[in-house]
Scaffold this motif. Structure first.
Motif, PDB file in Angstrom:
ATOM      1  N   ILE A 244      -6.386  -6.993   6.113  1.00  0.00           N
ATOM      2  CA  ILE A 244      -5.017  -6.513   5.936  1.00  0.00           C
ATOM      3  C   ILE A 244      -4.065  -7.544   6.504  1.00  0.00           C
TER       4      ILE A 244
ATOM      5  N   PHE B 239     -11.423   2.707   2.166  1.00  0.00           N
ATOM      6  CA  PHE B 239     -11.390   2.534   3.625  1.00  0.00           C
ATOM      7  C   PHE B 239     -12.384   3.458   4.332  1.00  0.00           C
ATOM      8  N   TYR B 240     -12.859   4.488   3.644  1.00  0.00           N
ATOM      9  CA  TYR B 240     -13.714   5.482   4.293  1.00  0.00           C
ATOM     10  C   TYR B 240     -15.197   5.285   3.980  1.00  0.00           C
TER      11      TYR B 240
ATOM     12  N   ALA C 270     -14.696   1.505   6.892  1.00  0.00           N
ATOM     13  CA  ALA C 270     -14.856   0.150   6.364  1.00  0.00           C
ATOM     14  C   ALA C 270     -14.654  -0.879   7.469  1.00  0.00           C
TER      15      ALA C 270
ATOM     16  N   SER D 172       0.843  -1.198   0.000  1.00  0.00           N
ATOM     17  CA  SER D 172       0.000   0.000   0.000  1.00  0.00           C
ATOM     18  C   SER D 172       0.876   1.246   0.000  1.00  0.00           C
TER      19      SER D 172
ATOM     20  N   LEU E  81      -6.514   4.389  12.901  1.00  0.00           N
ATOM     21  CA  LEU E  81      -7.205   3.206  12.386  1.00  0.00           C
ATOM     22  C   LEU E  81      -8.675   3.169  12.775  1.00  0.00           C
TER      23      LEU E  81
ATOM     24  N   TYR F  39      -7.482  -7.431  10.713  1.00  0.00           N
ATOM     25  CA  TYR F  39      -6.026  -7.423  10.623  1.00  0.00           C
ATOM     26  C   TYR F  39      -5.499  -8.822  10.923  1.00  0.00           C
TER      27      TYR F  39
ATOM     28  N   ILE G   4     -12.658  -3.664   8.772  1.00  0.00           N
ATOM     29  CA  ILE G   4     -11.280  -4.076   8.503  1.00  0.00           C
ATOM     30  C   ILE G   4     -10.831  -5.098   9.539  1.00  0.00           C
TER      31      ILE G   4
ATOM     32  N   LEU H 150     -11.345   4.768  10.399  1.00  0.00           N
ATOM     33  CA  LEU H 150     -11.684   4.197   9.099  1.00  0.00           C
ATOM     34  C   LEU H 150     -13.065   3.556   9.184  1.00  0.00           C
TER      35      LEU H 150
ATOM     36  N   ASN I  39     -17.746  -1.161   2.632  1.00  0.00           N
ATOM     37  CA  ASN I  39     -16.601  -1.945   2.163  1.00  0.00           C
ATOM     38  C   ASN I  39     -15.999  -2.799   3.278  1.00  0.00           C
ATOM     39  N   LYS I  40     -15.295  -3.851   2.864  1.00  0.00           N
ATOM     40  CA  LYS I  40     -14.722  -4.790   3.830  1.00  0.00           C
ATOM     41  C   LYS I  40     -13.367  -5.281   3.329  1.00  0.00           C
ATOM     42  N   PHE I  41     -12.353  -5.169   4.177  1.00  0.00           N
ATOM     43  CA  PHE I  41     -10.999  -5.571   3.795  1.00  0.00           C
ATOM     44  C   PHE I  41     -10.319  -6.350   4.923  1.00  0.00           C
TER      45      PHE I  41
END
Length: 375
Positions: free
Chosen positions: A173, A164-165, A205, A122, A200, A209, A207, A203, A169-171
């Motif tokens: 990392i 991310f904002y 979304a 990133s 963090l 980790y 997320i 954000l 959305n879904k991620f």
């Protein structure tokens, strides 16, 4: 420009003759478009041809039959690798670095049938990727981001990734464990009020980790494992199995000139053996490297020497030094062409905005059709 991005652009001479200025401006405002291969029906002497220099792949054809052949070849189901950032150490938005790119490391991989993003690193290149996704007007996006290590040039773009904002959305990392903790601890240490106004927990979304382990993990359309690079902090060399292909991403890795007691070079060669594509750090020339031994990066000449006997089919050299300009990189790229066919199918430097396509390889059936052979 909303909706799905095209797989190929077919452009006719008459269109460019009339609209080349508007077309050129449209492409500049939509950086994702330069990944799309162009098939141009015309000649190199046409009035509007200069507007196509922004694309990293452009075939000029003289008739419709040739055009159809070119388009058919481009539409073969393929694994696609997009380079959103290829610069090492620090971004450099200098005029003399624009051709190969000034954004730091970010790579996107996609395959037919995938409904999620697969991103590696990133660096500042991820900002353009986020802007591109926003322009596509997708309802939501999800995916995995595998960060090789937390040096600045690989996480500088993290807080500028617009998806991310958005709460839709879904991620996930992923980052190898570091001396001071896992993925969440390391990233939260960088995103504090001391260094940046966004933390963090700001954000929107969803997320997750993950402190990534070295063993192979299956994610459905692909699997990931990694080998620890020779770098100044724990750094992953990711091996991706996707679409029947093997891709290895080694953005920061020093290949020493001599064999070490721990046999690092030999272990590296075994890890990349027979890969379809290897993307490897080649920040220095051999002369530069001799003054920078131990800095965690490789000389391009040494990369070729080490990779030659491994059976790697396609080699792409990346992580360009910020002080190496386009003219020098161009000369280096031309020198690399002597290795095409001996032993690589393709070899080149990476360019920001370039897309590599490799046809999906279907698994061979263990059972052969026809009558069983009785012995």
């Amino acid at each position: 420009m909303g909706g799905r991005q095209p797989d190929v652009l077919i452009i006719d001479k008459s269109f460019l003759d009339e609209y080349y200025n508007q077309f050129e401006q449209t492409v500049k405002l939509h950086p994702g478009l330069k990944f799309v291969p162009v098939v141009y029906l015309g000649t190199r002497d046409d009035k509007g041809i200069r507007s196509l220099v922004q694309f990293n792949s452009c075939q000029i054809v003289k008739d419709e039959d040739t055009m159809l052949d070119a388009v058919s070849e481009l539409l073969v189901p393929s694994v696609r690798i997009r380079f959103w950032g290829v610069r090492g150490s620090t971004p450099c938005a200098n005029f003399e670095n624009i051709e190969y790119g000034g954004n730091t490391s970010c790579l996107e991989i996609a395959a037919p049938g995938m409904d999620e993003l697969l991103i590696f690193d990133s660096g500042t290149g991820i900002r353009n990727l986020g802007n591109h996704l926003e322009r596509l007007d997708e309802i939501s996006c999800k995916g995995h981001i595998f960060i090789t290590h937390p040096h600045w040039d690989h996480i500088q773009g993290f807080p500028f990734f617009k998806p991310f904002y958005s709460a839709k959305n879904k991620f996930t990392i992923h980052l190898p464990e570091q001396y001071r903790g896992g993925a969440q601890e390391i990233l939260s240490g960088h995103l504090t009020k001391t260094f940046f106004p966004v933390t963090l927990d700001m954000l929107d979304a969803t997320i997750e980790y993950v402190t990534q382990k070295e063993e192979r993990v299956d994610y459905g359309h692909y699997s990931i494992e990694y080998f620890v690079a020779n770098h100044s902090t724990k750094t992953a060399i990711y091996k991706i199995r996707i679409g029947g292909r093997v891709i290895v991403y080694a953005s920061d890795n020093e290949l020493p000139l001599k064999t070490t007691p721990i046999r690092f070079v030999e272990k590296f060669q075994e890890f990349v053996k027979d890969a379809d594509i290897l993307i490897h750090d080649a920040q220095y020339t051999l002369q530069q490297y001799k003054e920078r031994e131990g800095w965690g990066h490789s000389a391009w000449e040494r990369v070729i020497e080490v990779v030659k006997p491994t059976g790697v089919k396609n080699l792409y050299l990346t992580h360009h030094d910020p002080d190496t300009n386009d003219a020098e990189l161009g000369r280096r790229d031309r020198r690399l062409q002597q290795y095409v066919g001996a032993p690589f199918d393709k070899i080149s430097l990476t360019r920001e905005g370039a897309e590599v396509r490799i046809p999906v390889k279907k698994p061979e059936s263990t059972l052969k059709k026809g009558k069983a052979k009785v012995s």
